[in-house]
Design a protein around this motif. Structure first.
Motif, PDB file in Angstrom:
ATOM      1  N   THR A 191       0.794  -1.301  -0.140  1.00 37.30           N
ATOM      2  CA  THR A 191      -0.295   0.097  -0.111  1.00 37.30           C
ATOM      3  C   THR A 191       0.654   0.966  -0.143  1.00 37.30           C
ATOM      4  O   THR A 191       1.258   1.347   0.938  1.00 37.30           O
ATOM      5  N   PHE A 192       1.284   1.671  -1.148  1.00 35.72           N
ATOM      6  CA  PHE A 192       1.669   3.601  -1.274  1.00 35.72           C
ATOM      7  C   PHE A 192       0.907   4.337  -0.699  1.00 35.72           C
ATOM      8  O   PHE A 192       0.227   4.345  -1.755  1.00 35.72           O
ATOM      9  N   VAL A 193       0.925   4.731  -0.456  1.00 35.68           N
ATOM     10  CA  VAL A 193       0.313   5.766  -0.322  1.00 35.68           C
ATOM     11  C   VAL A 193       0.490   7.851   0.228  1.00 35.68           C
ATOM     12  O   VAL A 193       1.970   7.961   0.422  1.00 35.68           O
ATOM     13  N   THR A 194      -0.354   8.851  -0.208  1.00 40.42           N
ATOM     14  CA  THR A 194       0.788  10.457   0.070  1.00 40.42           C
ATOM     15  C   THR A 194      -0.848  10.849   1.033  1.00 40.42           C
ATOM     16  O   THR A 194      -1.507   9.763   1.516  1.00 40.42           O
ATOM     17  N   ALA A 195      -0.178  12.051   1.260  1.00 39.10           N
ATOM     18  CA  ALA A 195      -1.835  12.451   2.402  1.00 39.10           C
ATOM     19  C   ALA A 195      -3.076  12.517   1.777  1.00 39.10           C
ATOM     20  O   ALA A 195      -3.623  12.079   2.962  1.00 39.10           O
ATOM     21  N   ASP A 196      -3.324  12.266   0.506  1.00 38.18           N
ATOM     22  CA  ASP A 196      -5.063  12.100  -0.280  1.00 38.18           C
ATOM     23  C   ASP A 196      -5.055  11.610  -1.534  1.00 38.18           C
ATOM     24  O   ASP A 196      -6.107  11.417  -1.782  1.00 38.18           O
ATOM     25  N   ARG A 197      -4.369  10.501  -1.135  1.00 33.75           N
ATOM     26  CA  ARG A 197      -4.509   9.487  -1.814  1.00 33.75           C
ATOM     27  C   ARG A 197      -3.700   7.910  -1.988  1.00 33.75           C
ATOM     28  O   ARG A 197      -2.731   8.519  -2.041  1.00 33.75           O
ATOM     29  N   THR A 198      -4.106   6.701  -2.507  1.00 36.56           N
ATOM     30  CA  THR A 198      -3.665   6.091  -2.736  1.00 36.56           C
ATOM     31  C   THR A 198      -3.530   6.215  -4.194  1.00 36.56           C
ATOM     32  O   THR A 198      -3.818   6.145  -5.167  1.00 36.56           O
ATOM     33  N   VAL A 199      -1.367   6.092  -3.892  1.00 35.89           N
ATOM     34  CA  VAL A 199      -0.606   6.020  -5.406  1.00 35.89           C
ATOM     35  C   VAL A 199      -0.835   4.558  -5.976  1.00 35.89           C
ATOM     36  O   VAL A 199      -0.966   4.417  -7.581  1.00 35.89           O
ATOM     37  N   TRP A 200      -0.876   3.618  -5.383  1.00 31.43           N
ATOM     38  CA  TRP A 200       0.124   2.148  -5.607  1.00 31.43           C
ATOM     39  C   TRP A 200      -1.200   1.060  -4.795  1.00 31.43           C
ATOM     40  O   TRP A 200      -0.913   1.364  -3.425  1.00 31.43           O
ATOM     41  N   THR A 201      -1.225   0.268  -5.362  1.00 35.83           N
ATOM     42  CA  THR A 201      -2.408  -0.883  -3.432  1.00 35.83           C
ATOM     43  C   THR A 201      -2.228  -2.489  -4.996  1.00 35.83           C
ATOM     44  O   THR A 201      -2.680  -2.331  -5.985  1.00 35.83           O
ATOM     45  N   GLY A 202      -1.856  -3.590  -4.022  1.00 39.46           N
ATOM     46  CA  GLY A 202      -1.316  -4.410  -4.935  1.00 39.46           C
ATOM     47  C   GLY A 202      -0.138  -5.454  -3.972  1.00 39.46           C
ATOM     48  O   GLY A 202       0.221  -5.353  -3.597  1.00 39.46           O
ATOM     49  N   GLN A 203      -0.484  -6.097  -4.545  1.00 40.91           N
ATOM     50  CA  GLN A 203       0.705  -7.444  -4.695  1.00 40.91           C
ATOM     51  C   GLN A 203       2.275  -6.966  -5.372  1.00 40.91           C
ATOM     52  O   GLN A 203       1.673  -6.547  -6.410  1.00 40.91           O
ATOM     53  N   ALA A 204       2.741  -7.113  -4.756  1.00 41.42           N
ATOM     54  CA  ALA A 204       4.137  -7.594  -5.704  1.00 41.42           C
ATOM     55  C   ALA A 204       5.393  -8.545  -5.449  1.00 41.42           C
ATOM     56  O   ALA A 204       5.162  -8.871  -4.506  1.00 41.42           O
ATOM     57  N   ALA A 205       6.082  -8.366  -5.955  1.00 37.98           N
ATOM     58  CA  ALA A 205       7.568  -9.466  -5.899  1.00 37.98           C
ATOM     59  C   ALA A 205       8.398  -8.848  -5.107  1.00 37.98           C
ATOM     60  O   ALA A 205       9.235  -9.079  -3.723  1.00 37.98           O
ATOM     61  N   GLN A 206       8.762  -7.444  -4.928  1.00 33.92           N
ATOM     62  CA  GLN A 206      10.167  -6.927  -4.771  1.00 33.92           C
ATOM     63  C   GLN A 206       9.765  -5.253  -4.820  1.00 33.92           C
ATOM     64  O   GLN A 206       8.875  -4.971  -5.808  1.00 33.92           O
ATOM     65  N   VAL A 207       9.966  -5.049  -4.065  1.00 42.12           N
ATOM     66  CA  VAL A 207       9.718  -3.312  -3.434  1.00 42.12           C
ATOM     67  C   VAL A 207      11.247  -2.828  -3.230  1.00 42.12           C
ATOM     68  O   VAL A 207      12.131  -3.302  -1.981  1.00 42.12           O
ATOM     69  N   VAL A 208      11.293  -1.894  -3.634  1.00 43.47           N
ATOM     70  CA  VAL A 208      12.639  -1.027  -3.979  1.00 43.47           C
ATOM     71  C   VAL A 208      12.221   0.013  -3.496  1.00 43.47           C
ATOM     72  O   VAL A 208      11.914   0.795  -4.387  1.00 43.47           O
ATOM     73  N   VAL A 209      12.795   1.236  -2.361  1.00 46.06           N
ATOM     74  CA  VAL A 209      12.947   2.068  -1.745  1.00 46.06           C
ATOM     75  C   VAL A 209      14.117   2.869  -1.778  1.00 46.06           C
ATOM     76  O   VAL A 209      15.388   2.349  -1.401  1.00 46.06           O
ATOM     77  N   PRO A 210      13.970   4.220  -1.652  1.00 51.37           N
ATOM     78  CA  PRO A 210      15.374   5.136  -1.254  1.00 51.37           C
ATOM     79  C   PRO A 210      15.592   5.301  -0.003  1.00 51.37           C
ATOM     80  O   PRO A 210      15.035   6.642   0.311  1.00 51.37           O
ATOM     81  N   ALA A 211      15.585   4.224   1.412  1.00 48.83           N
ATOM     82  CA  ALA A 211      16.304   5.153   2.182  1.00 48.83           C
ATOM     83  C   ALA A 211      17.081   5.693   2.522  1.00 48.83           C
ATOM     84  O   ALA A 211      17.798   6.145   1.747  1.00 48.83           O
ATOM     85  N   ILE A 212      16.740   6.420   3.614  1.00 46.33           N
ATOM     86  CA  ILE A 212      18.294   7.524   3.723  1.00 46.33           C
ATOM     87  C   ILE A 212      19.324   7.582   3.574  1.00 46.33           C
ATOM     88  O   ILE A 212      19.798   8.052   3.101  1.00 46.33           O
ATOM     89  N   ASP A 213      19.711   6.193   4.263  1.00 40.88           N
ATOM     90  CA  ASP A 213      21.665   5.848   4.013  1.00 40.88           C
ATOM     91  C   ASP A 213      21.194   5.211   3.081  1.00 40.88           C
ATOM     92  O   ASP A 213      22.779   4.443   2.965  1.00 40.88           O
ATOM     93  N   GLY A 214      20.295   4.415   2.107  1.00 39.77           N
ATOM     94  CA  GLY A 214      21.018   4.152   0.574  1.00 39.77           C
ATOM     95  C   GLY A 214      19.792   3.284  -0.038  1.00 39.77           C
ATOM     96  O   GLY A 214      18.457   3.672   1.092  1.00 39.77           O
ATOM     97  N   SER A 215      20.029   2.804  -0.593  1.00 37.02           N
ATOM     98  CA  SER A 215      18.604   2.159  -1.446  1.00 37.02           C
ATOM     99  C   SER A 215      18.112   0.356  -0.566  1.00 37.02           C
ATOM    100  O   SER A 215      19.101  -0.198   0.046  1.00 37.02           O
TER     101      SER A 215
END
Length: 93
Positions: free
Chosen positions: A7-31
């Motif tokens: 579940t990927f949300v902003t303050a006013d909307r759902t950006v993406w929701t569903g099943q995934a095999a993998q997620v990659v995010v830009p954490a503050i200290d690296g990918s």
């Protein structure tokens, strides 16, 4: 095959929701890559691209500038102020 419930949300909307095999995010200290059966994690996001890879290999890429990601029991929650879709630069083969 195990899947992540994302579940990927902003303050006013759902950006993406569903099943995934993998997620990659830009954490503050690296990918940071997230796969099924990962240990519970909470991380602060920096500036960069979140990539959600579905079970078929399709990639949804969204530009973010801060936020958080929470992972617990194959449930991934991403919260950000705003997100913009990143257009692909080349067609997939």
């Amino acid at each position: 095959m195990s899947a992540l419930e994302v579940t990927f949300v902003t303050a006013d909307r759902t950006v993406w929701t569903g099943q995934a095999a993998q997620v990659v995010v830009p954490a503050i200290d690296g990918s940071m890559g997230i796969l099924p059966k990962m240990q519970p994690t909470l991380a602060i996001l920096g500036t960069g691209v979140v990539r959600i890879i579905d079970q078929d290999g399709h990639v949804e890429a969204l530009e973010v500038d801060g936020g958080f990601v929470s992972v617990d029991a194959d449930v991934v929650t991403i919260g950000v102020d705003d997100a913009a879709i990143v257009e692909p630069t080349a067609s997939r083969l």
